[in-house]
Design an enzyme around this catalytic site. Structure first.
Site, PDB file in Angstrom:
ATOM      1  N   LYS A   1       1.307  10.404  11.831  1.00  0.00           N
ATOM      2  CA  LYS A   1       1.276  11.177  10.590  1.00  0.00           C
ATOM      3  C   LYS A   1       1.315  10.204   9.417  1.00  0.00           C
ATOM      4  O   LYS A   1       2.344   9.596   9.122  1.00  0.00           O
ATOM      5  CB  LYS A   1       2.465  12.145  10.481  1.00  0.00           C
ATOM      6  CG  LYS A   1       2.206  13.168   9.370  1.00  0.00           C
ATOM      7  CD  LYS A   1       3.437  13.764   8.778  1.00  0.00           C
ATOM      8  CE  LYS A   1       4.089  12.916   7.745  1.00  0.00           C
ATOM      9  NZ  LYS A   1       3.287  12.657   6.525  1.00  0.00           N
TER      10      LYS A   1
ATOM     11  N   CYS B   1       9.452  -2.545   0.796  1.00  0.00           N
ATOM     12  CA  CYS B   1      10.809  -2.309   1.299  1.00  0.00           C
ATOM     13  C   CYS B   1      11.649  -3.568   1.213  1.00  0.00           C
ATOM     14  O   CYS B   1      12.861  -3.510   1.114  1.00  0.00           O
ATOM     15  CB  CYS B   1      10.754  -1.762   2.720  1.00  0.00           C
ATOM     16  SG  CYS B   1       9.631  -2.690   3.757  1.00  0.00           S
TER      17      CYS B   1
END
Ligand code: ADP
Length: 492
Positions: free
Chosen positions: A189, A298
């Site tokens: 996804k 990140c």
């Protein structure tokens, strides 16, 4: 700085795939719903994409199960899996220009970055894991008695993979690589903000010859499609990259089926500059370590600790560099900073900038929206930041640099570790033993010395503490995609 939108120097890519890929077939979602993916530089809709939810995830999980248990993939020799992966990597390379442009269009990143970083890393990652496909094996173990004992590393099964929008293709490659090398099947996804390159990669994977159902792609939203994937009893594992708060929801949702989980989450990575460093190199590295990809990394070096005696010199040089960044059309080769990915991120970042000002940090560069169209934020630098401020504690995920002053080694180690995160860290010094002592003392999955954001498919990447579980890249990632089986045979 350039104005927000200038004539393009690259042609816009054609949008080829907007449907779901399930069991080797491109199809609309069961509900018939679609969602818009938006160009963050212009705020205009690029395309409507099929919106998957629980019904589509169910179809995809079943297709992936079928492909895992029977048919060509389940019986394929490991070396042939590797060959298919090499073919995929080569085909991605053949489509380099189109993929880089599509990534830039959907995500907003400068096309020069997509070409210099994303695409080469994606291709390299698939080549690297192609090489692993026929090198995943167990051991023979000398147990007591007249027995023959050995282990097998078997593919884990159907892997649900949920990825974010900051490096859409690279996040897909990091997850496809070890999963395919190990012989797993995939339901991916992509992030709702950036589905287009993942769909195009999947189309290219079909062209490479991956059997139907090995790679399924279901775009959709997190709480619907994502949550359905996490809860599905026919999915063996979830690999997730995104926010730690989402990981907490995923962990709770996965409890019922006790899925294997790997997480690559956020950070508040310390970047430590000692007075004995090459200051110009440290300034350049700190700029790259924070502003690269619009600050949407990140591992961004978002707590920049600078030793007091060089603080002012460092700040002057950093402000000059921040102010010389070129914001504008991502398709202009001169652009070094594009827009943030969407309105929500843009609002969140401007909110943190306001909070930084309110809490008493000095905004010495940027601090505002850039232009009046697109989600552009000026490269922003705060000084006088203290450890308790929101901008020093929480992940901003934007072009906001926080400079904190420190006096000594022990102090900076304590402060660097004073966070719930532990993804990455960096240190700038000419003193080799000091560099090693920092590398040993900082609780983080990656430590860079006199460099930042050096990535390689062979080097494990992941977080200590609330920055993650498990590692991506390298041999380490293969463990996330295999089950270890022990076989013991009597020789009596
Ligand atoms: P961000 O806030 O940066 O978009 P998220 O962690 O929300 O980061 O998103 C990363 C990925 O996780 C996206 O693909 C998103 O759709 C998905 N996601 C969000 N919420 C959930 C959820 N409850 N369950 C599964 N996936 C989710």
């Amino acid at each position: 700085m350039a104005t927000a939108l200038e004539p393009t120097t690259y042609t816009l890519p054609k949008i080829r795939q907007t449907q779901l890929l399930i069991g080797g077939k491109w199809q609309d979602s069961v509900s018939g719903k679609t969602f818009a993916t938006v160009n963050p530089a212009t705020e205009e809709v690029i395309a409507e994409v099929a919106e998957g939810d629980a019904a589509d995830i169910d179809l995809a999980a079943k297709a992936a199960r079928k492909a895992f248990e029977s048919g060509p993939w389940a019986t394929m020799d490991a070396r042939d899996r590797g060959k298919l992966m090499t073919k995929l990597a080569n085909l991605l390379e053949d489509n380099f220009d189109e993929l880089a442009a599509l990534e830039s269009l959907d995500n907003g990143k400068p096309i020069s970055d997509a070409r210099a970083a994303d695409l080469p890393l994606v291709i390299d990652c698939l080549h690297y894991y192609a090489g692993w496909a026929d090198k995943i094996h167990g051991d023979t173990i000398p147990i007591r008695g007249n027995h023959f004992c050995y282990t097998r590393r078997e593919p884990l099964g159907v892997c649900g993979q949920i990825i974010p929008w900051n490096f859409p293709m690279l996040m897909a490659a990091w997850k496809w690589g070890p999963a395919l090398a190990a012989g797993c099947t995939i339901v991916m996804k992509p992030a709702e903000q950036t589905p287009l390159t993942c769909l195009r990669m999947a189309e290219i994977a079909m062209e490479a010859g991956f059997p139907p159902g090995v790679i399924n792609v279901v775009p959709g939203y997190g709480p619907t499609a994502g949550a359905a994937l996490v809860k599905h009893p026919g999915v063996d594992k979830i690999a997730f990259t995104g926010e730690h708060r989402t990981a907490q929801i995923i962990m709770a949702d996965a409890a019922q089926t006790l899925k294997r989980l790997t997480f690559e989450l956020g950070g508040k990575s310390p970047n430590i500059v000692f007075a004995d460093a090459d200051i110009d190199a440290a300034v350049a590295g700190a700029e790259f370590g924070l502003f690269f990809n619009q600050g949407q990394c990140c591992c961004a070096g978002s707590r920049l600790f600078v030793e007091e005696s060089v603080h002012d010199e460092f700040v002057d040089k950093m402000v000059e560099r921040a102010n010389s960044r070129v914001l504008g059309n991502p398709f202009d080769a001169k652009t070094t900073q594009g827009p943030q990915v969407d309105q929500a991120q843009f609002d969140k970042i401007l909110g943190y900038i306001e909070k930084g000002k309110e809490q008493g940090a000095a905004c010495v560069a940027g601090g505002n929206r850039f232009g009046d169209k697109g989600y552009f934020v000026e490269p922003t630098v705060f000084t006088g930041v203290t450890d308790d401020m929101a901008i020093a504690q929480e992940e901003i995920f934007g072009p906001v640099m926080n400079i904190l002053s420190f006096k000594g080694f022990d102090e900076v180690v304590t402060r660097a570790n004073n966070t719930c995160f532990g993804l990455a860290a960096a240190v700038w010094t000419r003193d080799v033993s000091k560099a090693h002592r920092i590398a040993n003392s900082v609780r983080a999955g990656t430590v860079w010395v006199n460099c930042y954001d050096v990535f390689d498919a062979a080097a494990p990447f992941g977080g200590f503490k609330m920055s993650g579980i498990g590692r991506e890249c390298g041999e380490a990632a293969l463990a996330n995609y295999t089950e270890l089986k022990t076989v013991t045979m009597s020789l009596a």
